[in-house]
Design a protein around this motif. Sequence first.
Motif, PDB file in Angstrom:
ATOM      1  N   LEU A 247      18.397  -4.982  -7.666  1.00 50.44           N
ATOM      2  CA  LEU A 247      17.092  -4.354  -7.501  1.00 50.44           C
ATOM      3  C   LEU A 247      17.194  -2.861  -7.778  1.00 50.44           C
ATOM      4  CD1 LEU A 247      15.928  -6.093  -4.207  1.00 50.44           C
ATOM      5  CD2 LEU A 247      14.861  -6.374  -6.451  1.00 50.44           C
ATOM      6  N   ASP A 248      16.119  -2.280  -8.267  1.00 47.35           N
ATOM      7  CA  ASP A 248      16.067  -0.850  -8.526  1.00 47.35           C
ATOM      8  C   ASP A 248      15.903  -0.099  -7.206  1.00 47.35           C
ATOM      9  OD1 ASP A 248      15.669   1.716  -9.383  1.00 47.35           O
ATOM     10  OD2 ASP A 248      13.796   1.310 -10.468  1.00 47.35           O
ATOM     11  N   LEU A 249      16.919   0.655  -6.826  1.00 45.63           N
ATOM     12  CA  LEU A 249      16.903   1.403  -5.572  1.00 45.63           C
ATOM     13  C   LEU A 249      16.715   2.901  -5.806  1.00 45.63           C
ATOM     14  CD1 LEU A 249      19.926  -0.299  -3.724  1.00 45.63           C
ATOM     15  CD2 LEU A 249      17.500  -0.925  -3.616  1.00 45.63           C
ATOM     16  N   SER A 250      16.341   3.296  -6.998  1.00 44.43           N
ATOM     17  CA  SER A 250      16.328   4.722  -7.340  1.00 44.43           C
ATOM     18  C   SER A 250      15.378   5.527  -6.451  1.00 44.43           C
ATOM     19  CB  SER A 250      15.969   4.913  -8.810  1.00 44.43           C
ATOM     20  OG  SER A 250      14.713   4.330  -9.120  1.00 44.43           O
ATOM     21  N   MET A 251      14.278   4.935  -6.028  1.00 38.83           N
ATOM     22  CA  MET A 251      13.337   5.692  -5.202  1.00 38.83           C
ATOM     23  C   MET A 251      13.871   5.946  -3.792  1.00 38.83           C
ATOM     24  SD  MET A 251      10.272   3.025  -4.127  1.00 38.83           S
ATOM     25  CE  MET A 251       9.452   4.266  -3.118  1.00 38.83           C
ATOM     26  N   PHE A 252      14.962   5.291  -3.427  1.00 34.28           N
ATOM     27  CA  PHE A 252      15.525   5.431  -2.086  1.00 34.28           C
ATOM     28  C   PHE A 252      16.750   6.356  -2.060  1.00 34.28           C
ATOM     29  CE2 PHE A 252      13.903   0.894  -2.174  1.00 34.28           C
ATOM     30  CZ  PHE A 252      12.672   1.238  -1.623  1.00 34.28           C
ATOM     31  N   SER A 253      16.980   7.090  -3.132  1.00 33.49           N
ATOM     32  CA  SER A 253      18.148   7.955  -3.227  1.00 33.49           C
ATOM     33  C   SER A 253      18.032   9.140  -2.271  1.00 33.49           C
ATOM     34  CB  SER A 253      18.292   8.469  -4.662  1.00 33.49           C
ATOM     35  OG  SER A 253      19.298   9.464  -4.725  1.00 33.49           O
TER      36      SER A 253
ATOM     37  N   GLY B  94       0.789  -1.214   0.000  1.00 36.23           N
ATOM     38  CA  GLY B  94       0.000   0.000   0.000  1.00 36.23           C
ATOM     39  C   GLY B  94       0.825   1.270   0.000  1.00 36.23           C
ATOM     40  N   GLU B  95       2.081   1.189   0.437  1.00 35.91           N
ATOM     41  CA  GLU B  95       2.951   2.360   0.438  1.00 35.91           C
ATOM     42  C   GLU B  95       3.514   2.666  -0.956  1.00 35.91           C
ATOM     43  OE1 GLU B  95       3.107   0.650   4.602  1.00 35.91           O
ATOM     44  OE2 GLU B  95       2.996  -0.108   2.560  1.00 35.91           O
ATOM     45  N   GLY B  96       3.282   1.771  -1.913  1.00 33.07           N
ATOM     46  CA  GLY B  96       3.758   2.021  -3.269  1.00 33.07           C
ATOM     47  C   GLY B  96       4.120   0.729  -3.969  1.00 33.07           C
ATOM     48  N   ARG B  97       3.623   0.570  -5.176  1.00 37.41           N
ATOM     49  CA  ARG B  97       3.878  -0.677  -5.911  1.00 37.41           C
ATOM     50  C   ARG B  97       5.348  -0.872  -6.246  1.00 37.41           C
ATOM     51  NH1 ARG B  97       0.058   1.426 -10.566  1.00 37.41           N
ATOM     52  NH2 ARG B  97      -0.750   2.420  -8.687  1.00 37.41           N
ATOM     53  N   GLN B  98       6.146   0.223  -6.163  1.00 39.94           N
ATOM     54  CA  GLN B  98       7.578   0.086  -6.425  1.00 39.94           C
ATOM     55  C   GLN B  98       8.267  -0.841  -5.431  1.00 39.94           C
ATOM     56  OE1 GLN B  98       5.809   2.887  -5.740  1.00 39.94           O
ATOM     57  NE2 GLN B  98       6.705   4.695  -6.741  1.00 39.94           N
ATOM     58  N   TYR B  99       7.654  -1.028  -4.276  1.00 46.20           N
ATOM     59  CA  TYR B  99       8.239  -1.890  -3.249  1.00 46.20           C
ATOM     60  C   TYR B  99       8.047  -3.379  -3.541  1.00 46.20           C
ATOM     61  CZ  TYR B  99       8.905   1.925   0.186  1.00 46.20           C
ATOM     62  OH  TYR B  99       9.320   3.049   0.856  1.00 46.20           O
ATOM     63  N   VAL B 100       7.138  -3.724  -4.424  1.00 46.60           N
ATOM     64  CA  VAL B 100       6.758  -5.129  -4.567  1.00 46.60           C
ATOM     65  C   VAL B 100       7.937  -6.031  -4.934  1.00 46.60           C
ATOM     66  CG1 VAL B 100       5.308  -6.772  -5.810  1.00 46.60           C
ATOM     67  CG2 VAL B 100       4.339  -4.607  -5.002  1.00 46.60           C
ATOM     68  N   PRO B 101       8.755  -5.701  -5.951  1.00 45.68           N
ATOM     69  CA  PRO B 101       9.896  -6.587  -6.238  1.00 45.68           C
ATOM     70  C   PRO B 101      10.836  -6.746  -5.043  1.00 45.68           C
ATOM     71  CG  PRO B 101       9.525  -5.063  -8.055  1.00 45.68           C
ATOM     72  CD  PRO B 101       8.653  -4.597  -6.928  1.00 45.68           C
ATOM     73  N   PHE B 102      10.997  -5.676  -4.281  1.00 48.61           N
ATOM     74  CA  PHE B 102      11.827  -5.705  -3.079  1.00 48.61           C
ATOM     75  C   PHE B 102      11.237  -6.675  -2.053  1.00 48.61           C
ATOM     76  CE2 PHE B 102      14.451  -2.283  -0.604  1.00 48.61           C
ATOM     77  CZ  PHE B 102      15.568  -3.085  -0.674  1.00 48.61           C
ATOM     78  N   ALA B 103       9.915  -6.584  -1.843  1.00 43.70           N
ATOM     79  CA  ALA B 103       9.252  -7.458  -0.876  1.00 43.70           C
ATOM     80  C   ALA B 103       9.324  -8.920  -1.295  1.00 43.70           C
ATOM     81  CB  ALA B 103       7.802  -7.029  -0.693  1.00 43.70           C
TER      82      ALA B 103
ATOM     83  N   VAL C 274      -2.841  -1.260  -2.686  1.00 48.06           N
ATOM     84  CA  VAL C 274      -2.717  -2.701  -2.460  1.00 48.06           C
ATOM     85  C   VAL C 274      -3.312  -3.468  -3.632  1.00 48.06           C
ATOM     86  CG1 VAL C 274      -3.570  -4.623  -1.045  1.00 48.06           C
ATOM     87  CG2 VAL C 274      -2.622  -2.592   0.065  1.00 48.06           C
ATOM     88  N   ARG C 275      -4.526  -3.098  -4.049  1.00 50.77           N
ATOM     89  CA  ARG C 275      -5.186  -3.801  -5.159  1.00 50.77           C
ATOM     90  C   ARG C 275      -4.407  -3.632  -6.461  1.00 50.77           C
ATOM     91  NH1 ARG C 275      -9.563  -0.679  -3.815  1.00 50.77           N
ATOM     92  NH2 ARG C 275      -9.810  -0.120  -6.011  1.00 50.77           N
ATOM     93  N   GLU C 276      -3.940  -2.417  -6.719  1.00 50.76           N
ATOM     94  CA  GLU C 276      -3.219  -2.172  -7.970  1.00 50.76           C
ATOM     95  C   GLU C 276      -1.853  -2.848  -7.966  1.00 50.76           C
ATOM     96  OE1 GLU C 276      -3.283   2.048  -8.573  1.00 50.76           O
ATOM     97  OE2 GLU C 276      -5.460   2.100  -8.894  1.00 50.76           O
ATOM     98  N   SER C 277      -1.215  -2.929  -6.806  1.00 55.98           N
ATOM     99  CA  SER C 277       0.047  -3.673  -6.703  1.00 55.98           C
ATOM    100  C   SER C 277      -0.161  -5.147  -7.012  1.00 55.98           C
ATOM    101  CB  SER C 277       0.635  -3.527  -5.294  1.00 55.98           C
ATOM    102  OG  SER C 277       1.014  -2.216  -5.006  1.00 55.98           O
TER     103      SER C 277
ATOM    104  N   MET D  34      12.226   8.056  11.146  1.00 52.09           N
ATOM    105  CA  MET D  34      11.358   8.519  10.074  1.00 52.09           C
ATOM    106  C   MET D  34      12.106   9.404   9.077  1.00 52.09           C
ATOM    107  SD  MET D  34       8.601   7.072  11.117  1.00 52.09           S
ATOM    108  CE  MET D  34       7.427   7.762   9.939  1.00 52.09           C
ATOM    109  N   THR D  35      11.713   9.297   7.817  1.00 53.61           N
ATOM    110  CA  THR D  35      12.094  10.273   6.799  1.00 53.61           C
ATOM    111  C   THR D  35      10.878  11.140   6.500  1.00 53.61           C
ATOM    112  OG1 THR D  35      11.451   8.862   4.941  1.00 53.61           O
ATOM    113  CG2 THR D  35      13.718   8.626   5.780  1.00 53.61           C
ATOM    114  N   PRO D  36      11.061  12.288   5.849  1.00 58.08           N
ATOM    115  CA  PRO D  36       9.914  13.165   5.578  1.00 58.08           C
ATOM    116  C   PRO D  36       8.825  12.512   4.745  1.00 58.08           C
ATOM    117  CG  PRO D  36      11.956  14.396   5.333  1.00 58.08           C
ATOM    118  CD  PRO D  36      12.346  12.955   5.518  1.00 58.08           C
ATOM    119  N   ASP D  37       9.192  11.635   3.800  1.00 51.73           N
ATOM    120  CA  ASP D  37       8.180  10.990   2.955  1.00 51.73           C
ATOM    121  C   ASP D  37       7.904   9.542   3.356  1.00 51.73           C
ATOM    122  OD1 ASP D  37      10.474   9.712   2.073  1.00 51.73           O
ATOM    123  OD2 ASP D  37      10.403  10.530   0.039  1.00 51.73           O
ATOM    124  N   GLU D  38       8.535   9.085   4.431  1.00 52.99           N
ATOM    125  CA  GLU D  38       8.367   7.738   4.987  1.00 52.99           C
ATOM    126  C   GLU D  38       8.853   6.636   4.037  1.00 52.99           C
ATOM    127  OE1 GLU D  38       4.664   7.001   6.990  1.00 52.99           O
ATOM    128  OE2 GLU D  38       4.583   9.039   7.811  1.00 52.99           O
ATOM    129  N   HIS D  39       9.647   6.990   3.053  1.00 52.52           N
ATOM    130  CA  HIS D  39      10.341   6.004   2.231  1.00 52.52           C
ATOM    131  C   HIS D  39      11.786   5.893   2.717  1.00 52.52           C
ATOM    132  CE1 HIS D  39       6.925   5.635  -0.350  1.00 52.52           C
ATOM    133  NE2 HIS D  39       6.992   6.875  -0.782  1.00 52.52           N
TER     134      HIS D  39
END
Length: 377
Positions: free
Chosen positions: A366-372, A56-65, A103-106, A317-322
């Motif tokens: 894995l693509d880590l670009s969103m965690f930069s 639910g926090e973002g479908r970008q996490y799915v391959p990581f999970a 969650v559903r779209e992921s 915590m980070t400001p965007d919680e990622h």
Amino acid sequence: MQTYEVIIVGAGSMGMAAGYYLARRGISTLLIDAFDPPHTMGSHHGDTRIIRHAYGEGRQYVPFALRAQELWAELEQASGVKLFSQTGVLSAGAHDCAFLREVRESAERYSLPLEVLTAQQVRERWAGIELPDHFYACLEPASGVLYPEKAIHAYRQLAAASGATLLTNTKVTSLQMDGEEVVVRTDSESYRGQKLLVSAGAWNKPLLQDLGLSVPLVPTRKTIAWFGADESLYGAERFPAFVFHLDDSMFYGFPSIDGAGVKIGRHDGGQAIDPDSLERTFGCYLSDEGDVRSFLETYMPQAAGGLRQGKVCIYTMTPDEHFIIDRHPDSPHIVFAAGFSGHGFKFASAVGEAACQLLIDGESKLDLSMFSLSRFS
């Protein structure tokens, strides 16, 4: 001064996993921790953690999970210790809940098993849940519960068996870049590393400042509690782990495992703290018990029995919680993993593997670009 190919500062969830994957590749690895992991001073204690795949926090996490789940299974096999229970995870919220929509779209994007249930279907399947009619729920049957202390202990044993060195109860006092290497000073010795991983949880910010990095991290006091519950309704063999998104709050919890009672926490809120002066007494704030008891009385009343125990832990915590998983912009031999914002443990196995790859191979599979870190520039 002893020299290692890699030094890891912070041997908790992420650091211990990375230490194992590095040592398994034959890399001389020193792990340093201020405590004796697994311990109760950071973010990995409390017996259980949820692992979800349709995220639910973002479908970008799915391959990581999904990669993390594979690695947890490998760790179970290598250690011979049960680290995961497939209880399923039930996420619930109002019909317009953005988290549930993601969650559903992921699940659709990655072909993950998911049951979408009306409030009535939830109430019929789990008599212990009182879900209002304007809510619905998503059940991930392949997800479930991880056992964090057991997992860290397993990584620790396997890392040591693979040749890693672990210094416990050893505080790092400074980090100093020295050309293409790093000098790590503790309160008793100094060590030289060709490469460095900083993964010290709530203590990351001052360590990264030593390296010239300003990282937006806020250590935050959080609590969890266990309540006496009707085992016929909430036992782990019949009741899932759960996440509830309400209008102004988010709660998560676990079935009663081995009769321990239903465990529950509030994900949002908490008090910003200095981890070295954290008030670790559960109940010193009325909200420690009050928030979660109020939730149970409303949505799972037969689980709102007597308080069995309560514990204090830390989110960073980070400001965007990622998350922040990156290399030093000027010194690529330095990698840091920080700001897991209360939803990181499930990924610890994959974070450890990715950190190992960044350090040794120069990039992660894995693509880590969103965690930069640069996203906060």
